[in-house]
Design a protein around this motif. Structure first.
Motif, PDB file in Angstrom:
ATOM      1  N   SER A  24       0.855  -1.182   0.000  1.00 19.26           N
ATOM      2  CA  SER A  24       0.000   0.000   0.000  1.00 19.26           C
ATOM      3  C   SER A  24       0.895   1.238   0.000  1.00 19.26           C
ATOM      4  CB  SER A  24      -0.892   0.004   1.242  1.00 19.26           C
ATOM      5  OG  SER A  24      -1.513   1.255   1.392  1.00 19.26           O
TER       6      SER A  24
ATOM      7  N   LEU B 173      -6.825  -1.937  -3.607  1.00 13.25           N
ATOM      8  CA  LEU B 173      -7.455  -1.293  -4.757  1.00 13.25           C
ATOM      9  C   LEU B 173      -6.353  -0.635  -5.571  1.00 13.25           C
ATOM     10  CD1 LEU B 173     -10.023  -0.312  -6.247  1.00 13.25           C
ATOM     11  CD2 LEU B 173      -9.961   1.684  -4.759  1.00 13.25           C
ATOM     12  N   ARG B 174      -6.374  -0.872  -6.887  1.00 12.91           N
ATOM     13  CA  ARG B 174      -5.355  -0.295  -7.770  1.00 12.91           C
ATOM     14  C   ARG B 174      -5.867   0.999  -8.382  1.00 12.91           C
ATOM     15  NH1 ARG B 174      -3.544  -1.163 -13.445  1.00 12.91           N
ATOM     16  NH2 ARG B 174      -1.313  -0.793 -13.469  1.00 12.91           N
TER      17      ARG B 174
ATOM     18  N   ILE C 163      -9.779   4.638 -11.166  1.00 11.33           N
ATOM     19  CA  ILE C 163      -9.859   3.503 -10.250  1.00 11.33           C
ATOM     20  C   ILE C 163      -9.892   2.242 -11.109  1.00 11.33           C
ATOM     21  CG2 ILE C 163     -11.302   2.355  -8.536  1.00 11.33           C
ATOM     22  CD1 ILE C 163     -12.319   5.148  -7.739  1.00 11.33           C
TER      23      ILE C 163
ATOM     24  N   PRO D 254     -10.693  -1.481 -10.598  1.00 11.83           N
ATOM     25  CA  PRO D 254     -11.133  -2.586  -9.735  1.00 11.83           C
ATOM     26  C   PRO D 254     -10.629  -3.954 -10.179  1.00 11.83           C
ATOM     27  CG  PRO D 254     -12.992  -1.641 -10.924  1.00 11.83           C
ATOM     28  CD  PRO D 254     -11.785  -0.833 -11.276  1.00 11.83           C
TER      29      PRO D 254
ATOM     30  N   GLY E  10      -7.639  -4.521 -11.574  1.00 10.90           N
ATOM     31  CA  GLY E  10      -6.201  -4.606 -11.367  1.00 10.90           C
ATOM     32  C   GLY E  10      -5.432  -4.923 -12.633  1.00 10.90           C
TER      33      GLY E  10
ATOM     34  N   TYR F 172      -1.277   1.050  -5.317  1.00 14.49           N
ATOM     35  CA  TYR F 172      -2.267   0.308  -4.544  1.00 14.49           C
ATOM     36  C   TYR F 172      -2.523   0.987  -3.210  1.00 14.49           C
ATOM     37  CZ  TYR F 172      -1.547  -3.561  -7.787  1.00 14.49           C
ATOM     38  OH  TYR F 172      -1.475  -4.337  -8.911  1.00 14.49           O
TER      39      TYR F 172
ATOM     40  N   ILE G 192      -8.294  -1.193   1.086  1.00 19.97           N
ATOM     41  CA  ILE G 192      -9.717  -0.838   1.017  1.00 19.97           C
ATOM     42  C   ILE G 192     -10.170  -0.447   2.425  1.00 19.97           C
ATOM     43  CG2 ILE G 192     -12.025  -1.648   0.391  1.00 19.97           C
ATOM     44  CD1 ILE G 192     -10.750  -3.395  -1.695  1.00 19.97           C
TER      45      ILE G 192
ATOM     46  N   TYR H  25     -15.968   5.144  -3.211  1.00 20.50           N
ATOM     47  CA  TYR H  25     -15.795   3.782  -3.723  1.00 20.50           C
ATOM     48  C   TYR H  25     -15.235   2.860  -2.637  1.00 20.50           C
ATOM     49  CZ  TYR H  25     -14.425  -0.065  -6.771  1.00 20.50           C
ATOM     50  OH  TYR H  25     -14.290  -1.300  -7.349  1.00 20.50           O
ATOM     51  N   VAL H  26     -14.209   3.328  -1.935  1.00 20.85           N
ATOM     52  CA  VAL H  26     -13.581   2.518  -0.886  1.00 20.85           C
ATOM     53  C   VAL H  26     -14.569   2.254   0.246  1.00 20.85           C
ATOM     54  CG1 VAL H  26     -11.795   2.548   0.895  1.00 20.85           C
ATOM     55  CG2 VAL H  26     -11.223   3.185  -1.442  1.00 20.85           C
TER      56      VAL H  26
ATOM     57  N   GLN I 282     -17.028  -0.397  -0.989  1.00 26.24           N
ATOM     58  CA  GLN I 282     -16.419  -1.730  -1.075  1.00 26.24           C
ATOM     59  C   GLN I 282     -16.208  -2.334   0.310  1.00 26.24           C
ATOM     60  OE1 GLN I 282     -15.933  -3.676  -3.755  1.00 26.24           O
ATOM     61  NE2 GLN I 282     -16.957  -2.054  -4.861  1.00 26.24           N
TER      62      GLN I 282
END
Length: 98
Positions: free
Chosen positions: A11, A24-25, A36, A38, A40, A48, A51, A84-85, A88
């Protein structure tokens, strides 16, 4: 049966190593468009983050992705990333029991 190797990635916010599926990439294309990723698998330079909403917020506060991807990233993108994070993480907690 042979045990499968689990790919690890670091990370960019915390510097910790995590299994790739737990991260998350964020991808930067050759044209300089940051998005974003998802899956990868998008082409381009990737960074990266875990999440975790706290990591996304920290990346925004310190502009870590700007530095890592060597580009100017808008606040709108960071807002989208944070949403988004958060989504998820909620999904993972909801479906963790299944």
């Amino acid at each position: 049966m042979k045990k499968r190797k689990i790919p690890l990635r670091k990370s960019v916010v915390s510097g910790e190593m995590f299994p790739k599926k737990d991260l998350l990439r964020i991808a930067k294309s050759k044209e300089g468009v940051v998005s974003i990723d998802p899956t990868g698998k998008a082409p381009g330079r990737g960074a990266y983050i875990a999440i975790e909403p706290t990591e996304a917020q920290q990346a925004w506060d310190k502009k870590i992705l700007d530095r890592v991807l060597e580009t100017k990233i808008t606040d709108a993108f960071y807002e989208e990333l944070l949403a988004y994070v958060s989504h998820q993480k909620a999904r993972r907690e909801l479906f963790a029991n299944e």
